[in-house]
Design a protein around this motif. Structure first.
Motif, PDB file in Angstrom:
ATOM      1  N   ASP A 132       7.723   6.966  15.315  1.00  0.00           N
ATOM      2  CA  ASP A 132       7.283   8.133  16.080  1.00  0.00           C
ATOM      3  C   ASP A 132       5.953   8.713  15.599  1.00  0.00           C
ATOM      4  OD1 ASP A 132       9.558   7.980  17.644  1.00  0.00           O
ATOM      5  OD2 ASP A 132      10.705   9.311  16.343  1.00  0.00           O
ATOM      6  N   ALA A 133       5.370   8.117  14.590  1.00  0.00           N
ATOM      7  CA  ALA A 133       4.138   8.679  14.029  1.00  0.00           C
ATOM      8  C   ALA A 133       2.941   8.406  14.935  1.00  0.00           C
ATOM      9  CB  ALA A 133       3.880   8.091  12.644  1.00  0.00           C
ATOM     10  N   ASP A 134       2.069   9.411  15.089  1.00  0.00           N
ATOM     11  CA  ASP A 134       0.793   9.179  15.767  1.00  0.00           C
ATOM     12  C   ASP A 134      -0.166   8.454  14.828  1.00  0.00           C
ATOM     13  OD1 ASP A 134       1.699  10.552  18.006  1.00  0.00           O
ATOM     14  OD2 ASP A 134       0.943  12.474  17.276  1.00  0.00           O
ATOM     15  N   GLU A 135      -0.096   8.835  13.555  1.00  0.00           N
ATOM     16  CA  GLU A 135      -0.939   8.238  12.523  1.00  0.00           C
ATOM     17  C   GLU A 135      -0.091   7.922  11.305  1.00  0.00           C
ATOM     18  OE1 GLU A 135      -5.069  10.702  13.436  1.00  0.00           O
ATOM     19  OE2 GLU A 135      -3.767  11.316  11.760  1.00  0.00           O
ATOM     20  N   ILE A 136      -0.486   6.863  10.590  1.00  0.00           N
ATOM     21  CA  ILE A 136       0.261   6.430   9.402  1.00  0.00           C
ATOM     22  C   ILE A 136      -0.719   6.271   8.247  1.00  0.00           C
ATOM     23  CG2 ILE A 136       1.696   4.629   8.370  1.00  0.00           C
ATOM     24  CD1 ILE A 136       2.512   3.889  11.296  1.00  0.00           C
ATOM     25  N   ALA A 137      -0.441   6.951   7.155  1.00  0.00           N
ATOM     26  CA  ALA A 137      -1.226   6.790   5.931  1.00  0.00           C
ATOM     27  C   ALA A 137      -0.304   6.264   4.842  1.00  0.00           C
ATOM     28  CB  ALA A 137      -1.842   8.121   5.508  1.00  0.00           C
ATOM     29  N   ILE A 138      -0.693   5.175   4.205  1.00  0.00           N
ATOM     30  CA  ILE A 138       0.103   4.595   3.126  1.00  0.00           C
ATOM     31  C   ILE A 138      -0.559   4.937   1.806  1.00  0.00           C
ATOM     32  CG2 ILE A 138       0.994   2.474   2.098  1.00  0.00           C
ATOM     33  CD1 ILE A 138       1.148   1.260   4.852  1.00  0.00           C
ATOM     34  N   VAL A 139       0.233   5.487   0.879  1.00  0.00           N
ATOM     35  CA  VAL A 139      -0.284   5.971  -0.396  1.00  0.00           C
ATOM     36  C   VAL A 139       0.309   5.180  -1.550  1.00  0.00           C
ATOM     37  CG1 VAL A 139      -0.368   7.932  -1.984  1.00  0.00           C
ATOM     38  CG2 VAL A 139      -0.699   8.295   0.472  1.00  0.00           C
ATOM     39  N   SER A 140      -0.558   4.713  -2.408  1.00  0.00           N
ATOM     40  CA  SER A 140      -0.198   4.057  -3.664  1.00  0.00           C
ATOM     41  C   SER A 140      -1.477   4.060  -4.482  1.00  0.00           C
ATOM     42  CB  SER A 140       0.309   2.629  -3.407  1.00  0.00           C
ATOM     43  OG  SER A 140       0.673   2.005  -4.628  1.00  0.00           O
ATOM     44  N   ASN A 141      -1.620   3.158  -5.491  1.00  0.00           N
ATOM     45  CA  ASN A 141      -2.979   2.927  -5.942  1.00  0.00           C
ATOM     46  C   ASN A 141      -3.660   2.137  -4.826  1.00  0.00           C
ATOM     47  OD1 ASN A 141      -1.436   0.484  -7.102  1.00  0.00           O
ATOM     48  ND2 ASN A 141      -3.573  -0.150  -7.307  1.00  0.00           N
ATOM     49  N   ALA A 142      -4.963   2.261  -4.706  1.00  0.00           N
ATOM     50  CA  ALA A 142      -5.653   1.819  -3.494  1.00  0.00           C
ATOM     51  C   ALA A 142      -5.448   0.346  -3.179  1.00  0.00           C
ATOM     52  CB  ALA A 142      -7.142   2.130  -3.605  1.00  0.00           C
ATOM     53  N   LEU A 143      -5.456  -0.516  -4.173  1.00  0.00           N
ATOM     54  CA  LEU A 143      -5.308  -1.950  -3.926  1.00  0.00           C
ATOM     55  C   LEU A 143      -3.898  -2.297  -3.466  1.00  0.00           C
ATOM     56  CD1 LEU A 143      -7.421  -3.106  -6.939  1.00  0.00           C
ATOM     57  CD2 LEU A 143      -7.888  -3.740  -4.575  1.00  0.00           C
ATOM     58  N   HIS A 144      -2.910  -1.646  -4.050  1.00  0.00           N
ATOM     59  CA  HIS A 144      -1.531  -1.882  -3.607  1.00  0.00           C
ATOM     60  C   HIS A 144      -1.318  -1.362  -2.188  1.00  0.00           C
ATOM     61  CE1 HIS A 144       2.975  -0.888  -3.823  1.00  0.00           C
ATOM     62  NE2 HIS A 144       2.857  -2.178  -3.613  1.00  0.00           N
ATOM     63  N   ALA A 145      -1.890  -0.197  -1.900  1.00  0.00           N
ATOM     64  CA  ALA A 145      -1.775   0.343  -0.545  1.00  0.00           C
ATOM     65  C   ALA A 145      -2.423  -0.580   0.471  1.00  0.00           C
ATOM     66  CB  ALA A 145      -2.405   1.732  -0.483  1.00  0.00           C
ATOM     67  N   GLU A 146      -3.532  -1.202   0.095  1.00  0.00           N
ATOM     68  CA  GLU A 146      -4.190  -2.133   1.006  1.00  0.00           C
ATOM     69  C   GLU A 146      -3.292  -3.328   1.292  1.00  0.00           C
ATOM     70  OE1 GLU A 146      -8.675  -3.714   1.618  1.00  0.00           O
ATOM     71  OE2 GLU A 146      -7.810  -4.146  -0.354  1.00  0.00           O
ATOM     72  N   ARG A 147      -2.607  -3.844   0.290  1.00  0.00           N
ATOM     73  CA  ARG A 147      -1.665  -4.944   0.513  1.00  0.00           C
ATOM     74  C   ARG A 147      -0.536  -4.508   1.438  1.00  0.00           C
ATOM     75  NH1 ARG A 147      -1.063  -5.668  -5.073  1.00  0.00           N
ATOM     76  NH2 ARG A 147       1.168  -5.926  -4.858  1.00  0.00           N
ATOM     77  N   ALA A 148      -0.050  -3.292   1.224  1.00  0.00           N
ATOM     78  CA  ALA A 148       1.034  -2.793   2.072  1.00  0.00           C
ATOM     79  C   ALA A 148       0.574  -2.643   3.521  1.00  0.00           C
ATOM     80  CB  ALA A 148       1.536  -1.453   1.523  1.00  0.00           C
ATOM     81  N   ARG A 149      -0.645  -2.186   3.721  1.00  0.00           N
ATOM     82  CA  ARG A 149      -1.170  -2.073   5.095  1.00  0.00           C
ATOM     83  C   ARG A 149      -1.262  -3.437   5.765  1.00  0.00           C
ATOM     84  NH1 ARG A 149      -4.496   1.869   2.534  1.00  0.00           N
ATOM     85  NH2 ARG A 149      -6.227   0.401   2.321  1.00  0.00           N
ATOM     86  N   ALA A 150      -1.674  -4.444   4.991  1.00  0.00           N
ATOM     87  CA  ALA A 150      -1.745  -5.795   5.559  1.00  0.00           C
ATOM     88  C   ALA A 150      -0.367  -6.278   5.987  1.00  0.00           C
ATOM     89  CB  ALA A 150      -2.357  -6.751   4.540  1.00  0.00           C
TER      90      ALA A 150
END
Length: 206
Positions: A132-150
């Motif tokens: 239901d989110a309009d926007e999604i922000a994933i938070v971790s250390n930046a490199l881990h968050a980038e992997r999660a976004r992928a």
């Protein structure tokens, strides 16, 4: 002898500073790559990924992630999700994160996902909470968050298109973690021969 020691110390200090600056630059790029800023008025869901915690008290990495997650929120209608199971200790990481958020005064909308033991599971198990989110922000250390976004983009392209920047990278913040994470990510990529592994429980600080 003393001059030699001073010279060696100066060289080591210069190398150390260069290492920290490099880590900051790598982290900054990972935090912004392929992402847009959020839109005013959009309903934002902030997904905070947990890190292995041996005790019931949030460790330094998890405290940082909670702070970054809370400052990514923009309105009282935004939702924060804490994700992480009991991996290195008896209590799920998500519960530890939530308790620390409450200690910092957070009393807004909150969801917990307490079963995940890997980055793949973080994403798979939270997808129903992201619908239901309009926007999604994933938070971790930046490199881990980038992997999660992928991983999210690969599994659900429609949700991947809703990804925005999180406020998880500020200059001078957690410099050692950024540098170590960048170095380990580079080693992992060279070892695997890919652009980045999907595992969460690898040697990299997550």
């Amino acid at each position: 002898m003393r001059k030699s020691l001073l010279a060696v110390s100066a060289v080591l200090a210069s190398v150390g500073i260069a290492f920290l600056v490099w880590g900051q630059l790598v982290s900054q790029r990972a935090s912004t790559r392929g992402l847009e800023e959020g839109r005013p008025g959009a309903r934002r869901t902030v997904l905070v990924l947990g890190y292995g915690n041996r005790s019931s008290r949030a460790n330094a990495v998890n405290r940082f992630r909670v702070r970054a997650g809370l400052r990514t929120l923009r309105s009282q209608h935004d939702v924060v999700i804490f994700s992480g199971g009991a991996v290195r200790g008896p209590e799920p990481e998500a519960q530890i994160l939530a308790r620390y958020a409450a200690e910092r005064g957070y009393a807004g909308p909150l969801l917990l996902e307490t079963e995940s033991r890997s980055t793949e599971e973080n994403i798979r198990n939270t997808i129903p909470l992201l619908e239901d989110a309009d926007e999604i922000a994933i938070v971790s250390n930046a490199l881990h968050a980038e992997r999660a976004r992928a991983l999210l983009r690969a599994r659900r392209a429609d949700l991947g298109r809703r990804l925005i920047r999180a406020d998880d990278d500020r200059f001078g913040e957690i410099p050692v973690i950024k540098a170590v994470a960048a170095a380990l990510a580079l080693l992992e990529r060279r070892r695997s021969g890919t652009a980045g592994g999907a595992r969460r429980r690898d040697p990299q600080p997550r």
